[in-house]
Scaffold this motif. Structure first.
Motif, PDB file in Angstrom:
ATOM      1  N   LYS A 198       0.793  -1.347  -0.020  1.00  0.00           N
ATOM      2  CA  LYS A 198       0.001  -0.099   0.145  1.00  0.00           C
ATOM      3  C   LYS A 198       0.910   1.112  -0.044  1.00  0.00           C
ATOM      4  O   LYS A 198       0.484   2.145  -0.779  1.00  0.00           O
ATOM      5  N   GLU A 199       2.044   1.165   0.838  1.00  0.00           N
ATOM      6  CA  GLU A 199       2.904   2.251   0.846  1.00  0.00           C
ATOM      7  C   GLU A 199       3.287   2.790  -0.488  1.00  0.00           C
ATOM      8  O   GLU A 199       3.705   3.845  -0.828  1.00  0.00           O
ATOM      9  N   MET A 200       3.956   1.623  -1.220  1.00  0.00           N
ATOM     10  CA  MET A 200       4.367   1.780  -2.607  1.00  0.00           C
ATOM     11  C   MET A 200       3.380   2.693  -3.368  1.00  0.00           C
ATOM     12  O   MET A 200       3.712   3.461  -4.144  1.00  0.00           O
ATOM     13  N   CYS A 201       2.137   2.307  -3.339  1.00  0.00           N
ATOM     14  CA  CYS A 201       1.159   2.914  -4.018  1.00  0.00           C
ATOM     15  C   CYS A 201       0.857   4.387  -3.681  1.00  0.00           C
ATOM     16  O   CYS A 201       0.723   5.179  -4.522  1.00  0.00           O
ATOM     17  N   LYS A 202       1.187   4.426  -2.462  1.00  0.00           N
ATOM     18  CA  LYS A 202       0.757   5.937  -1.926  1.00  0.00           C
ATOM     19  C   LYS A 202       2.169   6.796  -2.218  1.00  0.00           C
ATOM     20  O   LYS A 202       1.823   8.100  -2.620  1.00  0.00           O
ATOM     21  N   LEU A 203       3.222   6.199  -2.134  1.00  0.00           N
ATOM     22  CA  LEU A 203       4.333   7.172  -2.607  1.00  0.00           C
ATOM     23  C   LEU A 203       4.163   7.504  -4.137  1.00  0.00           C
ATOM     24  O   LEU A 203       4.348   8.712  -4.614  1.00  0.00           O
ATOM     25  N   ALA A 204       3.816   6.699  -4.933  1.00  0.00           N
ATOM     26  CA  ALA A 204       3.722   6.875  -6.345  1.00  0.00           C
ATOM     27  C   ALA A 204       2.385   7.862  -6.533  1.00  0.00           C
ATOM     28  O   ALA A 204       2.711   8.681  -7.422  1.00  0.00           O
ATOM     29  N   ALA A 205       1.373   7.547  -5.921  1.00  0.00           N
ATOM     30  CA  ALA A 205       0.071   8.574  -5.976  1.00  0.00           C
ATOM     31  C   ALA A 205       0.413   9.883  -5.566  1.00  0.00           C
ATOM     32  O   ALA A 205       0.070  10.912  -6.369  1.00  0.00           O
ATOM     33  N   ASP A 206       1.093  10.088  -4.597  1.00  0.00           N
ATOM     34  CA  ASP A 206       1.501  11.327  -4.080  1.00  0.00           C
ATOM     35  C   ASP A 206       2.443  12.136  -4.856  1.00  0.00           C
ATOM     36  O   ASP A 206       2.077  13.457  -5.305  1.00  0.00           O
ATOM     37  N   VAL A 207       3.205  11.479  -5.520  1.00  0.00           N
ATOM     38  CA  VAL A 207       4.242  12.262  -6.502  1.00  0.00           C
ATOM     39  C   VAL A 207       3.518  12.689  -7.863  1.00  0.00           C
ATOM     40  O   VAL A 207       3.539  13.737  -8.522  1.00  0.00           O
ATOM     41  N   LEU A 208       2.869  11.706  -8.203  1.00  0.00           N
ATOM     42  CA  LEU A 208       1.827  11.943  -9.603  1.00  0.00           C
ATOM     43  C   LEU A 208       0.623  12.692  -9.298  1.00  0.00           C
ATOM     44  O   LEU A 208      -0.069  13.320 -10.234  1.00  0.00           O
ATOM     45  N   GLY A 209       0.402  13.105  -8.003  1.00  0.00           N
ATOM     46  CA  GLY A 209      -0.779  13.773  -7.590  1.00  0.00           C
ATOM     47  C   GLY A 209      -2.188  12.925  -7.942  1.00  0.00           C
ATOM     48  O   GLY A 209      -3.059  13.726  -8.714  1.00  0.00           O
ATOM     49  N   ILE A 210      -2.325  11.566  -7.743  1.00  0.00           N
ATOM     50  CA  ILE A 210      -3.421  10.941  -8.168  1.00  0.00           C
ATOM     51  C   ILE A 210      -4.008  10.175  -6.848  1.00  0.00           C
ATOM     52  O   ILE A 210      -3.474  10.276  -5.936  1.00  0.00           O
ATOM     53  N   ASP A 211      -5.078   9.555  -6.914  1.00  0.00           N
ATOM     54  CA  ASP A 211      -5.640   8.790  -5.857  1.00  0.00           C
ATOM     55  C   ASP A 211      -4.784   7.438  -5.866  1.00  0.00           C
ATOM     56  O   ASP A 211      -4.589   6.896  -6.849  1.00  0.00           O
ATOM     57  N   GLU A 212      -4.337   7.101  -4.484  1.00  0.00           N
ATOM     58  CA  GLU A 212      -3.523   5.808  -4.500  1.00  0.00           C
ATOM     59  C   GLU A 212      -4.749   4.513  -4.960  1.00  0.00           C
ATOM     60  O   GLU A 212      -4.036   3.580  -5.306  1.00  0.00           O
ATOM     61  N   LYS A 213      -5.684   4.519  -4.986  1.00  0.00           N
ATOM     62  CA  LYS A 213      -6.649   3.591  -5.469  1.00  0.00           C
ATOM     63  C   LYS A 213      -6.685   3.504  -7.003  1.00  0.00           C
ATOM     64  O   LYS A 213      -7.059   2.494  -7.492  1.00  0.00           O
TER      65      LYS A 213
END
Lengths: 410, 410
Positions: A94-109
């Motif tokens: 989940k942390e991997m998804c969140k890290l990517a989502a935060d930098v991309l500015g998208i929803d981690e889902k």
């Protein structure tokens, strides 16, 4: 029209898709990339299939959750660690998804996650935290970017596996491209190994899932390197619709064209995985023809391709066809008459019939050796009891397979 | 009483049984015996199980025919040629029975026949014709005679496999002994590889068949060397009744004692076959405990023992338990909770828990190496969901397995 043109660009071939891959530090060797990303600014329809192994990776659990709405924008993938059977696995996935989502500015889902490598070693998240910004800041849609991503998902693979095609739907140019990795613990069951396919085709999630679920039966699920079904197999297809064809939402002619393109990508990636099986020196293709039904054809093709004895004989260039007829004979839950079966073995050099009507056929050992010296061997099995056919892909069993797997963790 | 004493004598341990083995010339190497016989002057009750491979050997076809009345006096067996997939195979298998029957002065229908070796090369009957008289004229019941027979059924086996026990039924001393051979194409399915068991126990054919059919499920059918189910697997039990116990004709206490003895012989021979798997350096025993039912226990034990990746890791003395949990997870048609599973790995040196409740457990690599350096490894899998258990036997995957099978025919 339904003509398909092979093009460059792998997962970046389709409009609107960007990718990248870097060495983050999960693998010790700093020359080897280990963190990949695929991203589409437009929200994509998603189709996905997963391993049916009960000891599944944490990334599988998290991806299933994130993709259940049939929509996504990105896939993050690390190699060097499977993040499987670890107590904190799900948390880290989940942390991997969140890290990517935060930098991309998208929803981690909207982020899927994949991991491949050793099982049971806790994943160190730090290298990913430290490198996620570099990875994403340098996203691009060039063929080099696609190759960076394809390289970053490799484990014991010896070469990158990617492909792309261009075709037309409704007069619109559509692109589809994919990348995958093997190369051990390869015996997908109703799911697949790591494969990522991107397309700008406009298609609903439902039809995309239908197309993928059907296609893996004749592509990834027909590959076997060692009979071991991995804990982390996963294939994701992202379709962002940027080709602007009328949306595919039923099984019409356009759906069939798309399925054909998807099949070409998946077939190519499947064969490459078999060819790059751990330690392999030869690709073995087994085609079963004239079977009473496709299930029988698939079972028999896979039984032959999975036989250690057939695989070792191919490594030794030994036309020991008795092992092929033996593997046909022990196929589980298969109903057929062995006395109608005919076996041909061939390669670029030529082809010979070695078995007919239940018995061996005399052949020249010299010619047999010349056929088997080639690096792509085709075994054709004529069941003579119907019209169905199937193809399976595998590789030979070599000293190097034993060497690689006698000390994988070290 | 039901105490069992291990004795010498193999297939000659039981009263009234004679055996012999010679080099007839089917194998090129004149130092290697290749023709064996077992004989009882008294007519025997017979139990037999055969390979379920559809490409079965001609000897299987003929033996099934000859043994369908549940009675026999002799078994003739050659090594060096499987007599399988040959146009004249059945004819030659019958000829082998007739040659033996004529010299013994018995009905050829009372002779079973077994063959093992390369598939698809026509069997040269001449060496058998020339040597059958010598073979039979020198029949005897010494332990050396039993060893001659045990040696003559070997192919790539590196040592003879035989065992015998003495026990009591109705106050009568009863003997049971057996011999078997491996060592490649070993993955019996509802049948077995070559194994011959003799006993002077007085038991009906029906009860003998029942005892054998049940016993192979937990013995021979739990062995796998390479996942390849042979075309010629066969196990025959001959019981001549010379121990003079009251005949066993129902599932009473005496039947249970006999089953126990049969199980001890078959378990020993099964383990020896696994230990002598082609190229093997280690015996791997996998015990599944506390399973919800015995079928699940057997499936999981066999899935682990058959995994190429587990086998290669054992060869490399690598405690890569992720491959064990992976093989548990992909077991076909198995319903269980992977998060309840616990895995221990041990040997003569000691034992360690490596996996618990779905996750890896920290362990000392140094201690792990010491455990795995031993030549008999025990993997214990606690399913924590019931009371059933099962044991499977296999071996490691080595360079020599590849070497032996890269050029078996030459």
């Amino acid at each position: 029209m339904d003509s398909f043109k092979q093009i460059e660009g792998g997962v970046c071939a389709a409009k609107g898709f960007k990718a990248n891959g870097v060495h983050a530090g999960i693998k010790k060797n700093s020359e080897k990339k280990d963190l990949a990303i695929i991203y589409s600014e437009s929200l994509c329809s998603v189709g996905a299939v997963y391993t049916q192994n009960k000891a599944c990776g944490a990334n599988i659990t998290v991806s299933k959750e994130h993709l259940k709405d049939g929509k996504a924008k990105a896939v993050i993938c690390n190699s060097g660690n499977a993040n499987t059977c670890n107590r904190d696995g799900v948390e880290k996935a989940k942390e991997m998804c969140k890290l990517a989502a935060d930098v991309l500015g998208i929803d981690e889902k909207d982020v899927a996650v994949a991991s491949t490598g050793v099982i049971g070693v806790p994943l160190n998240i730090e290298p990913i935290q430290k490198n996620i910004k570099t990875l994403i800041d340098n996203l691009g849609h060039s063929k080099e970017h696609a190759q960076n991503a394809a390289a970053a998902i490799m484990t014991t693979d010896t070469f990158m596996k990617e492909i792309a095609y261009e075709f037309e739907i409704d007069g619109k140019i559509v692109h589809i491209g994919g990348m995958s990795k093997g190369s051990g613990m390869i015996h997908p069951n109703m799911a697949t190994m790591l494969a990522f396919v991107t397309t700008d085709c406009n298609i609903t999630s439902e039809m995309l899932q239908k197309a993928l679920s059907e296609d893996v039966k004749s592509t990834y699920n027909m590959v076997s390197v060692d009979g071991d079904t991995s804990t982390n197999d996963m294939c994701v297809v992202l379709a962002n619709g940027e080709a602007q064809n009328n949306i595919i939402n039923k099984e019409d002619d356009n759906y069939k064209i798309f399925c054909k393109a998807l099949n070409m990508v998946n077939t190519y990636l499947s064969k490459q995985m078999a060819k790059d099986g751990e330690g392999a020196t030869k690709l073995i293709e087994c085609e079963v023809i004239n079977a009473s039904d496709i299930k029988l054809a698939r079972k028999i093709a896979k039984s032959v391709i999975t036989s250690n004895l057939v695989k070792a004989a191919m490594f030794g260039c030994d036309m020991n066809w008795g092992r092929i007829s033996c593997a046909i004979g022990y196929t589980e839950d298969a109903d057929f008459d062995i006395n109608k079966v005919s076996i041909n073995v061939g390669s670029k050099y030529g082809e010979m019939n070695v078995y007919k009507d239940g018995y061996g056929v005399e052949f020249s050992e010299e010619e047999a050796l010349k056929i088997l010296k080639e690096d792509e061997i085709k075994i054709t099995i004529d069941m003579n009891c119907g019209t169905s056919k199937a193809v399976a892909w595998g590789c030979d069993l070599t000293y190097d397979y034993v060497k690689i797997n006698g000390s994988y963790r070290s």
